[in-house]
Design a protein around this motif. Structure first.
Motif, PDB file in Angstrom:
ATOM      1  N   ARG A   6       0.888  -1.150   0.000  1.00  0.00           N
ATOM      2  CA  ARG A   6       0.000   0.000   0.000  1.00  0.00           C
ATOM      3  C   ARG A   6       0.926   1.198   0.000  1.00  0.00           C
ATOM      4  NH1 ARG A   6      -5.581   0.859  -0.247  1.00  0.00           N
ATOM      5  NH2 ARG A   6      -5.884  -0.866   1.148  1.00  0.00           N
ATOM      6  N   GLN A   7       1.068   1.829  -1.147  1.00  0.00           N
ATOM      7  CA  GLN A   7       1.973   2.963  -1.284  1.00  0.00           C
ATOM      8  C   GLN A   7       1.291   4.240  -0.822  1.00  0.00           C
ATOM      9  OE1 GLN A   7       5.144   2.995  -2.294  1.00  0.00           O
ATOM     10  NE2 GLN A   7       5.222   0.836  -2.726  1.00  0.00           N
ATOM     11  N   HIS A   8       2.086   5.137  -0.311  1.00  0.00           N
ATOM     12  CA  HIS A   8       1.618   6.490  -0.007  1.00  0.00           C
ATOM     13  C   HIS A   8       1.109   7.090  -1.317  1.00  0.00           C
ATOM     14  CE1 HIS A   8       1.674  10.669   1.147  1.00  0.00           C
ATOM     15  NE2 HIS A   8       2.539  10.919   0.195  1.00  0.00           N
ATOM     16  N   THR A   9      -0.037   7.731  -1.243  1.00  0.00           N
ATOM     17  CA  THR A   9      -0.572   8.320  -2.456  1.00  0.00           C
ATOM     18  C   THR A   9      -1.299   9.615  -2.148  1.00  0.00           C
ATOM     19  OG1 THR A   9      -1.964   7.954  -4.399  1.00  0.00           O
ATOM     20  CG2 THR A   9      -2.732   6.980  -2.353  1.00  0.00           C
ATOM     21  N   THR A  10      -1.215  10.528  -3.061  1.00  0.00           N
ATOM     22  CA  THR A  10      -2.036  11.727  -2.981  1.00  0.00           C
ATOM     23  C   THR A  10      -3.118  11.656  -4.051  1.00  0.00           C
ATOM     24  OG1 THR A  10      -0.482  12.903  -4.417  1.00  0.00           O
ATOM     25  CG2 THR A  10      -0.201  13.170  -2.036  1.00  0.00           C
ATOM     26  N   ASP A  11      -3.207  10.514  -4.729  1.00  0.00           N
ATOM     27  CA  ASP A  11      -4.212  10.295  -5.761  1.00  0.00           C
ATOM     28  C   ASP A  11      -5.582  10.166  -5.096  1.00  0.00           C
ATOM     29  OD1 ASP A  11      -5.797   9.504  -7.856  1.00  0.00           O
ATOM     30  OD2 ASP A  11      -4.771   7.600  -8.198  1.00  0.00           O
ATOM     31  N   ASP A  12      -6.372  11.211  -5.239  1.00  0.00           N
ATOM     32  CA  ASP A  12      -7.682  11.229  -4.595  1.00  0.00           C
ATOM     33  C   ASP A  12      -8.564  10.069  -5.035  1.00  0.00           C
ATOM     34  OD1 ASP A  12      -7.119  13.439  -3.025  1.00  0.00           O
ATOM     35  OD2 ASP A  12      -7.838  14.860  -4.530  1.00  0.00           O
ATOM     36  N   ALA A  13      -8.456   9.650  -6.283  1.00  0.00           N
ATOM     37  CA  ALA A  13      -9.273   8.532  -6.775  1.00  0.00           C
ATOM     38  C   ALA A  13      -8.896   7.235  -6.060  1.00  0.00           C
ATOM     39  CB  ALA A  13      -9.115   8.373  -8.289  1.00  0.00           C
ATOM     40  N   ALA A  14      -7.595   6.994  -5.852  1.00  0.00           N
ATOM     41  CA  ALA A  14      -7.151   5.783  -5.155  1.00  0.00           C
ATOM     42  C   ALA A  14      -7.569   5.823  -3.690  1.00  0.00           C
ATOM     43  CB  ALA A  14      -5.638   5.629  -5.271  1.00  0.00           C
ATOM     44  N   ILE A  15      -7.475   6.982  -3.069  1.00  0.00           N
ATOM     45  CA  ILE A  15      -7.903   7.140  -1.681  1.00  0.00           C
ATOM     46  C   ILE A  15      -9.403   6.885  -1.581  1.00  0.00           C
ATOM     47  CG2 ILE A  15      -8.201   8.789   0.217  1.00  0.00           C
ATOM     48  CD1 ILE A  15      -5.300   7.954  -0.097  1.00  0.00           C
ATOM     49  N   GLN A  16     -10.161   7.457  -2.491  1.00  0.00           N
ATOM     50  CA  GLN A  16     -11.612   7.275  -2.475  1.00  0.00           C
ATOM     51  C   GLN A  16     -11.985   5.811  -2.680  1.00  0.00           C
ATOM     52  OE1 GLN A  16     -13.938   9.665  -1.638  1.00  0.00           O
ATOM     53  NE2 GLN A  16     -15.178   7.823  -1.499  1.00  0.00           N
ATOM     54  N   GLN A  17     -11.280   5.132  -3.565  1.00  0.00           N
ATOM     55  CA  GLN A  17     -11.523   3.709  -3.803  1.00  0.00           C
ATOM     56  C   GLN A  17     -11.270   2.895  -2.525  1.00  0.00           C
ATOM     57  OE1 GLN A  17      -9.110   2.037  -6.917  1.00  0.00           O
ATOM     58  NE2 GLN A  17     -10.260   0.120  -6.940  1.00  0.00           N
ATOM     59  N   ALA A  18     -10.193   3.205  -1.825  1.00  0.00           N
ATOM     60  CA  ALA A  18      -9.878   2.506  -0.573  1.00  0.00           C
ATOM     61  C   ALA A  18     -10.928   2.805   0.495  1.00  0.00           C
ATOM     62  CB  ALA A  18      -8.484   2.902  -0.087  1.00  0.00           C
ATOM     63  N   LEU A  19     -11.382   4.030   0.572  1.00  0.00           N
ATOM     64  CA  LEU A  19     -12.419   4.389   1.544  1.00  0.00           C
ATOM     65  C   LEU A  19     -13.747   3.716   1.206  1.00  0.00           C
ATOM     66  CD1 LEU A  19     -11.545   8.162   2.033  1.00  0.00           C
ATOM     67  CD2 LEU A  19     -11.246   6.310   3.704  1.00  0.00           C
ATOM     68  N   ASP A  20     -14.073   3.632  -0.082  1.00  0.00           N
ATOM     69  CA  ASP A  20     -15.296   2.939  -0.500  1.00  0.00           C
ATOM     70  C   ASP A  20     -15.232   1.460  -0.135  1.00  0.00           C
ATOM     71  OD1 ASP A  20     -16.260   5.323  -1.511  1.00  0.00           O
ATOM     72  OD2 ASP A  20     -15.827   4.822  -3.616  1.00  0.00           O
ATOM     73  N   GLU A  21     -14.061   0.858  -0.322  1.00  0.00           N
ATOM     74  CA  GLU A  21     -13.885  -0.550   0.051  1.00  0.00           C
ATOM     75  C   GLU A  21     -14.030  -0.717   1.559  1.00  0.00           C
ATOM     76  OE1 GLU A  21     -13.334  -4.615   0.003  1.00  0.00           O
ATOM     77  OE2 GLU A  21     -13.886  -3.252  -1.616  1.00  0.00           O
ATOM     78  N   ALA A  22     -13.484   0.206   2.322  1.00  0.00           N
ATOM     79  CA  ALA A  22     -13.621   0.161   3.780  1.00  0.00           C
ATOM     80  C   ALA A  22     -15.091   0.250   4.187  1.00  0.00           C
ATOM     81  CB  ALA A  22     -12.817   1.289   4.417  1.00  0.00           C
ATOM     82  N   GLU A  23     -15.829   1.090   3.511  1.00  0.00           N
ATOM     83  CA  GLU A  23     -17.274   1.222   3.765  1.00  0.00           C
ATOM     84  C   GLU A  23     -17.989  -0.097   3.494  1.00  0.00           C
ATOM     85  OE1 GLU A  23     -20.360   3.015   5.246  1.00  0.00           O
ATOM     86  OE2 GLU A  23     -18.780   4.403   4.677  1.00  0.00           O
ATOM     87  N   ARG A  24     -17.641  -0.756   2.387  1.00  0.00           N
ATOM     88  CA  ARG A  24     -18.253  -2.055   2.053  1.00  0.00           C
ATOM     89  C   ARG A  24     -17.914  -3.112   3.103  1.00  0.00           C
ATOM     90  NH1 ARG A  24     -17.100  -0.099  -3.103  1.00  0.00           N
ATOM     91  NH2 ARG A  24     -15.062  -1.090  -3.219  1.00  0.00           N
ATOM     92  N   VAL A  25     -16.656  -3.126   3.542  1.00  0.00           N
ATOM     93  CA  VAL A  25     -16.230  -4.087   4.570  1.00  0.00           C
ATOM     94  C   VAL A  25     -17.051  -3.875   5.838  1.00  0.00           C
ATOM     95  CG1 VAL A  25     -14.322  -4.668   6.135  1.00  0.00           C
ATOM     96  CG2 VAL A  25     -13.893  -4.448   3.684  1.00  0.00           C
ATOM     97  N   CYS A  26     -17.166  -2.632   6.274  1.00  0.00           N
ATOM     98  CA  CYS A  26     -17.913  -2.336   7.494  1.00  0.00           C
ATOM     99  C   CYS A  26     -19.385  -2.714   7.342  1.00  0.00           C
ATOM    100  CB  CYS A  26     -17.767  -0.860   7.862  1.00  0.00           C
ATOM    101  SG  CYS A  26     -16.106  -0.443   8.441  1.00  0.00           S
ATOM    102  N   THR A  27     -19.976  -2.396   6.223  1.00  0.00           N
ATOM    103  CA  THR A  27     -21.382  -2.717   5.985  1.00  0.00           C
ATOM    104  C   THR A  27     -21.614  -4.221   6.045  1.00  0.00           C
ATOM    105  OG1 THR A  27     -21.680  -0.720   4.664  1.00  0.00           O
ATOM    106  CG2 THR A  27     -23.288  -2.497   4.348  1.00  0.00           C
ATOM    107  N   ARG A  28     -20.722  -4.999   5.392  1.00  0.00           N
ATOM    108  CA  ARG A  28     -20.844  -6.467   5.427  1.00  0.00           C
ATOM    109  C   ARG A  28     -20.781  -7.004   6.849  1.00  0.00           C
ATOM    110  NH1 ARG A  28     -17.142  -6.608   1.033  1.00  0.00           N
ATOM    111  NH2 ARG A  28     -15.483  -7.248   2.447  1.00  0.00           N
TER     112      ARG A  28
END
Length: 158
Positions: A6-28
């Protein structure tokens, strides 16, 4: 053995994708990724290498809004429980998980030169060997943390 970084990134799209995945994990799992939890996870995702609890407090506090240590520690415990981050015991800090929400045993290769952290999944044979050794001595494993310290390829060539 699979390796993921998991590389450091300032890519907002990659950050948003990771946050969306975290949301899915929590919801499940029937858990909520509150705004506060999301802010702390986002800061961990944006951090190059390991981040400590007090670094999170400093990064997320402002003159008009202060985040308190108990809030950060409760949030870190939640993120660990959900499998979204790893605790780096030897550095007393945290890093985002490269496979959030998946049940897996990981080991972390930590470069003492640049701070890069590479997560890799331990092979089943290693897990079975640890379990067998524990069973043989009557030891009940509660947590496993494998951290390997050394130099990454880039730092070795310096």
């Amino acid at each position: 053995m699979t390796t993921a970084t998991r590389q450091h990134t300032t890519d907002d799209a990659a950050i948003q994708q990771a946050l969306d995945e975290a949301e899915r994990v929590c919801t499940r799992r029937g858990a909520r990724l509150t705004e506060q939890r999301r802010r702390i996870l986002e800061q961990i995702l944006r951090t190059d290498g390991v981040i400590k609890a007090y670094d999170l407090i400093h990064a997320l506090s402002s003159e008009d809004r202060s985040i308190k240590p108990p809030t950060v520690y409760r949030t870190l415990a939640f993120l660990l429980e959900q499998g979204l981050i790893h605790r780096i015991e030897s550095l007393n800090g945290f890093v985002a998980c490269s496979h959030p929400g998946e049940r897996h045993e990981s080991a972390l290769m930590i470069c003492d030169g640049c701070g890069r952290i590479i997560e890799f999944h331990t092979p089943d044979t290693a897990s079975h060997a640890l379990e067998a050794a524990a069973a043989e001595t009557g030891f009940a494993i509660e947590t496993r943390t494998v951290e390997l310290h050394g130099l990454c390829r880039d730092c070795q060539s310096l």
